[in-house]
Enzyme design. Structure first.
Site, PDB file in Angstrom:
ATOM      1  N   GLY A  15       0.778  -1.237   0.000  1.00 47.91           N
ATOM      2  CA  GLY A  15       0.000   0.000   0.000  1.00 47.91           C
ATOM      3  C   GLY A  15       0.804   1.278   0.000  1.00 47.91           C
ATOM      4  N   SER A  17       2.587   2.620  -2.695  1.00 43.16           N
ATOM      5  CA  SER A  17       2.740   3.324  -3.972  1.00 43.16           C
ATOM      6  C   SER A  17       1.703   2.822  -4.960  1.00 43.16           C
ATOM      7  CB  SER A  17       4.150   3.123  -4.550  1.00 43.16           C
ATOM      8  OG  SER A  17       4.371   1.755  -4.856  1.00 43.16           O
ATOM      9  N   ILE A  19      -1.165   1.633  -7.321  1.00 47.17           N
ATOM     10  CA  ILE A  19      -2.553   1.217  -7.133  1.00 47.17           C
ATOM     11  C   ILE A  19      -2.845   0.917  -5.671  1.00 47.17           C
ATOM     12  CG2 ILE A  19      -4.171  -0.651  -7.652  1.00 47.17           C
ATOM     13  CD1 ILE A  19      -2.853  -0.726 -10.484  1.00 47.17           C
ATOM     14  N   GLY A  20      -1.898   0.332  -4.963  1.00 48.41           N
ATOM     15  CA  GLY A  20      -2.115   0.039  -3.549  1.00 48.41           C
ATOM     16  C   GLY A  20      -2.311   1.288  -2.726  1.00 48.41           C
ATOM     17  N   SER A 138      -4.191  -8.629 -13.562  1.00 47.07           N
ATOM     18  CA  SER A 138      -3.632  -7.801 -14.634  1.00 47.07           C
ATOM     19  C   SER A 138      -4.187  -8.297 -15.952  1.00 47.07           C
ATOM     20  CB  SER A 138      -2.106  -7.902 -14.656  1.00 47.07           C
ATOM     21  OG  SER A 138      -1.572  -7.306 -15.828  1.00 47.07           O
ATOM     22  N   TYR A 151       5.459 -13.208 -15.634  1.00 48.29           N
ATOM     23  CA  TYR A 151       4.515 -12.319 -14.946  1.00 48.29           C
ATOM     24  C   TYR A 151       3.092 -12.632 -15.394  1.00 48.29           C
ATOM     25  CZ  TYR A 151       2.143  -8.032 -13.497  1.00 48.29           C
ATOM     26  OH  TYR A 151       1.261  -7.132 -12.930  1.00 48.29           O
TER      27      TYR A 151
END
Length: 251
Positions: A15, A17, A19-20, A138, A151
């Protein structure tokens, strides 16, 4: 201030940076008491200052079982329960087939799959009926991307986990959903382009050209989807993957 989540206890991993951070801020604005995690104390402290609203920052690495145990013990001692979990911490780097290493594979799956599994599993004893688990996926889990196969595979695994977990949790009344961002303007996305500003700008321009809406997303836009999935406004949405991608994965 909106109060859709008044009285709710929320945890956002990763949390500090992107999106978090934006999601933690949005959840707090909606009335939730929010806990965030991060690996680096300076960034964690900065995020706590930026979010405000009484957010609590707990330093830890979600790939370490002992850190997850300490995190859940802290929330249990403070609140006794957890209503909302955003399993967001993760990441990855780019390597084409032929250059993939065992370390690259292990690191990516440790961050994006193993950590998600055990974050959710260790949070379950705290979660209440009517709780909401949101996993950060994603569009890479649904689309082919050069040099990004490991990924992509890890995010496809996250999607698969949600489908089975809704069955495991159906008797407990806990929902599980996936939010899958498209290209979103974050530092982490830019850094995939390389160390130079020119390379990063080139990657962002290329990704922008792939988005039908004509621009990159913002972390705040993804955060609004997270908040929707965390709230009772999405009470009949379960096991779903919600694409917040400007149409990028839809063409």
């Amino acid at each position: 201030m909106n109060t859709r989540l008044e009285g709710k206890i929320a945890l956002v991993t990763g949390g500090t940076s992107g999106i978090g951070l934006a999601s933690a801020l949005e959840l707090a604005r909606e009335g939730a008491k929010v806990y965030i995690t991060g690996r680096r104390q300076a960034e964690l402290d900065a995020a706590v200052r930026e979010i405000g609203h009484g957010v609590q920052g707990i330093r830890g690495d979600v790939t370490r079982d002992e850190d997850l145990d300490a995190l859940m013990s802290r929330i249990r001692a403070d609140e006794g329960r957890l209503d909302i979990l955003l399993a967001n911490a993760g990441g990855g780097s780019m390597l084409p087939l032929g250059e993939i290493t065992a370390q690259h594979f292990d690191d990516t799956f440790a961050r994006n799959v193993r950590a998600v599994v055990f974050t959710v599993q260790k949070a379950l004893p705290l979660m209440q009926r009517g709780g909401s688990i949101v996993l950060t996926g994603s569009i890479a889990g649904s689309k082919g991307t050069p040099a990004f196969s490991i990924y992509s595979a890890s995010k496809a695994a996250v999607r698969a986990l949600a489908r089975s977990w809704v069955l495991d949790l159906k008797e407990r009344g806990i929902r599980v959903n996936v939010v899958s961002p498209g290209s979103t303007h974050t530092v982490g996305l830019a850094e995939l382009g390389g160390a130079s500003k020119e390379a990063q700008d080139g990657l962002l321009a290329y990704l922008t050209s792939l988005v039908p809406i004509g621009r990159l997303g913002t972390p705040g836009e993804i955060a609004k989807v997270v908040t929707f999935l965390a709230s009772d406004d999405s009470s009949f949405i379960n096991g779903a993957e919600i694409f917040a991608d400007g149409g990028q994965a839809q063409i």
